[in-house]
Design an enzyme around this catalytic site. Structure first.
Site: not given
Ligand code: F6P
Ligand code: MG
Length: 278
Positions: A35, A41, A64-65, A83, A85-86, A226
């Site tokens: 992504d 993010d 997650e990043e 995560d 900034l989901d 998540e």
């Protein structure tokens, strides 16, 4: 554990300010899932890393990043999967987003999870902490998170949040979702798992699903950042979380970014999912 919660509160206040006033555009980077990362993010990830780096009790973090784990303190006890900034792509349309944290000890399976915390950045900023039970806090004018109430799911709810691309749903999944709507459930799906799962928790119950589909056979949502944290929250609130057949918190990922199909809900809805997938 309390100092981790305090670091999450400080991060949440800083991220809220960034969401309100920073540039909402894309950066030139992609994350490990491919992504394109928003500038927000990256900033949220940095804020959380900075706050966690201050705490000697944290051994390492996995975001997650980022592709790999980031070691912090060799003598630390906890590993935190988060995560930052989901749902961040919803910011440009001004919908709610969130941060999700799983606090692990000794590994990153469901069984190693000691606590789960999430923050919702909506019209108001709310914080939910799941340890022995699940507690809701709200940010006040003075920058303090004030306790609002305990969150307890009813046995059966009224909301249905069916995720993933419908053309990729299995026929049995489609039949189950249709049957749930035919029983009078209302559709509630914003495309941000934090506000969607938060709504089901606060309105007493229902079902959120992100199943296995033809395009994503293992689902889309990542276990460590998540799926496990929300499975923990739902169980502690008196509900359940399964991957179709198995309890989510019995699963173990083999890679930090592994995904799993997932169903979170009150017990009556999860029983329906088990019957559909058995
Ligand atoms: O992190 C992934 C995410 O943005 C979740 O917040 C959300 O539930 C999901 O993707 C939505 O995916 P889809 O648009 O495929 O239903
Ligand atoms: Mg996410």
């Amino acid at each position: 554990m309390q100092e981790i919660i305090e670091a999450i509160k400080r991060s949440a206040i800083r991220i809220k300010e960034a969401i309100e006033f920073d540039d909402t555009g894309y950066s030139e980077n992609t994350n490990s899932t491919g992504d394109t990362q928003l500038k927000l993010d990256i900033k949220s990830d940095l804020i959380i890393e900075e706050e966690f780096a201050k705490l000697p009790c944290i051994k390492e973090i996995v975001s997650e990043e980022k592709e790999d784990k980031t070691p912090l303190h060799v003598n630390g006890i906890y590993g935190i999967g988060y995560d930052p900034l989901d749902g961040s792509s919803l910011i440009d349309v001004n919908l709610s987003v969130g941060s999700i944290f799983g606090i692990y000890e000794g590994g990153y399976s469901g069984a190693h999870l000691k606590a789960a915390v999430y923050v919702v950045y909506g019209p108001r900023v709310e914080l939910v902490i799941a340890m022995d039970d699940v507690k809701l806090y709200r940010l006040n004018k003075k920058g303090e998170f004030v306790f609002i109430k305990d969150i307890v799911l009813k046995e059966k709810g009224k909301l249905n949040a069916p995720g993933a691309t419908q053309m990729g749903w299995e026929p049995r999944h489609k039949a189950m979702i249709d049957a749930i709507f035919m029983d009078g459930y209302r559709l509630r799906y914003s495309g941000g798992m934090v506000p969607d799962l938060h709504q089901i928790l606060l309105k007493g119950g229902g079902l959120f699903s992100y199943p296995s589909t033809s395009d994503v056979p293992n689902g889309k949502l990542r276990m460590i950042f998540e799926v496990f944290p929300f499975a923990f929250v739902y169980e502690k609130a008196g509900g359940s979380a399964i991957d179709g057949k198995r309890r989510i918190l019995d699963l173990s990922p083999s890679h930090p970014h592994d995904t799993a199909p997932c169903f979170f809900g009150s017990n009556a809805e999860i029983e329906r999912v088990k019957k559909c997938y058995e």
